[in-house]
Design a protein around this motif. Structure first.
Motif, PDB file in Angstrom:
ATOM      1  N   GLY A 144     -25.043   9.080 -44.661  1.00 26.30           N
ATOM      2  CA  GLY A 144     -26.652   8.990 -44.551  1.00 26.30           C
ATOM      3  C   GLY A 144     -26.804   9.993 -43.961  1.00 26.30           C
ATOM      4  N   VAL A 145     -26.519  10.749 -43.052  1.00 23.06           N
ATOM      5  CA  VAL A 145     -26.751  12.473 -43.043  1.00 23.06           C
ATOM      6  C   VAL A 145     -25.833  13.177 -43.662  1.00 23.06           C
ATOM      7  N   ALA A 146     -25.229  12.662 -44.250  1.00 20.57           N
ATOM      8  CA  ALA A 146     -24.535  13.447 -45.142  1.00 20.57           C
ATOM      9  C   ALA A 146     -25.252  14.062 -46.334  1.00 20.57           C
ATOM     10  N   ARG A 147     -26.030  13.055 -47.076  1.00 23.40           N
ATOM     11  CA  ARG A 147     -27.385  12.844 -48.040  1.00 23.40           C
ATOM     12  C   ARG A 147     -28.190  12.573 -48.027  1.00 23.40           C
ATOM     13  N   ALA A 148     -28.658  13.123 -46.466  1.00 23.67           N
ATOM     14  CA  ALA A 148     -30.276  14.047 -45.968  1.00 23.67           C
ATOM     15  C   ALA A 148     -30.803  12.941 -45.306  1.00 23.67           C
ATOM     16  N   SER A 149     -30.538  11.602 -45.050  1.00 25.43           N
ATOM     17  CA  SER A 149     -31.140  10.446 -44.818  1.00 25.43           C
ATOM     18  C   SER A 149     -32.428  11.086 -43.190  1.00 25.43           C
ATOM     19  N   ARG A 150     -33.505  10.795 -43.571  1.00 20.35           N
ATOM     20  CA  ARG A 150     -33.707  11.009 -42.023  1.00 20.35           C
ATOM     21  C   ARG A 150     -34.074   9.790 -41.046  1.00 20.35           C
ATOM     22  N   MET A 151     -34.380   9.284 -41.473  1.00 15.85           N
ATOM     23  CA  MET A 151     -33.487   7.863 -40.365  1.00 15.85           C
ATOM     24  C   MET A 151     -31.973   8.119 -40.284  1.00 15.85           C
ATOM     25  N   SER A 152     -31.183   8.227 -40.553  1.00 13.80           N
ATOM     26  CA  SER A 152     -29.585   8.736 -40.246  1.00 13.80           C
ATOM     27  C   SER A 152     -29.976   9.209 -39.162  1.00 13.80           C
ATOM     28  N   ARG A 153     -30.514  10.576 -39.159  1.00 11.40           N
ATOM     29  CA  ARG A 153     -30.408  10.955 -38.741  1.00 11.40           C
ATOM     30  C   ARG A 153     -31.222  10.762 -37.526  1.00 11.40           C
TER      31      ARG A 153
END
Length: 141
Positions: free
Chosen positions: A74-83
């Motif tokens: 998710g972080v790799a796909r720029a997901s703010r929630m995952s971050r």
């Protein structure tokens, strides 16, 4: 072929490093979970009736590792929630390392130091500089 406005942005290098560290941590957690499951076959676990507890601990470690890998994706796909979830998870890991230091009472700061360095290496690139702009421009929640 022409580029559209929905073309992917280039991920900053430090964010990529953070993602790789998250993948490494998740895969290591999965491997340790598998090893923990194998520990159920040791004579100590079999004789002490701890085989089920050891197995459940190993399964929990594997599931946690899979969760970390999914957060890294998710972080790799720029997901703010995952971050956000990854950052909270790492802060909790630092707090657990502090608790371990206090409870163990052996004065061994190495675990806490490693946890602090790894957590900072993942959290800081996600929240400052190019990483902040990378997530701010994201349309993925």
């Amino acid at each position: 072929m022409t580029q559209t406005s929905s073309a992917r942005r280039k991920r900053p290098g430090l964010v990529t490093v953070a993602v790789v560290l998250m993948y490494i941590g998740g895969i290591a957690q999965i491997a340790l979970g598998i090893l923990a499951i194998f520990l159920r076959y040791t004579p100590e676990a079999s004789e002490g009736g701890e085989a089920l507890a050891v197995t459940l601990l190993g399964v929990a470690m594997i599931l946690f590792g899979l969760f970390v890998v999914s957060l890294a994706s998710g972080v790799a796909r720029a997901s703010r929630m995952s971050r956000l979830v990854a950052s909270i998870l790492l802060v909790l890991a630092v707090l657990l390392a502090v608790l371990d230091l206090v409870v163990a009472g052996d004065g061994d700061w190495s675990g806490l130091a490693v946890q602090l360095v790894v957590s900072a290496a993942v959290i800081v690139p996600l929240w400052v500089g190019p990483g902040r702009r990378y997530f701010a421009a994201s349309t993925v929640a």
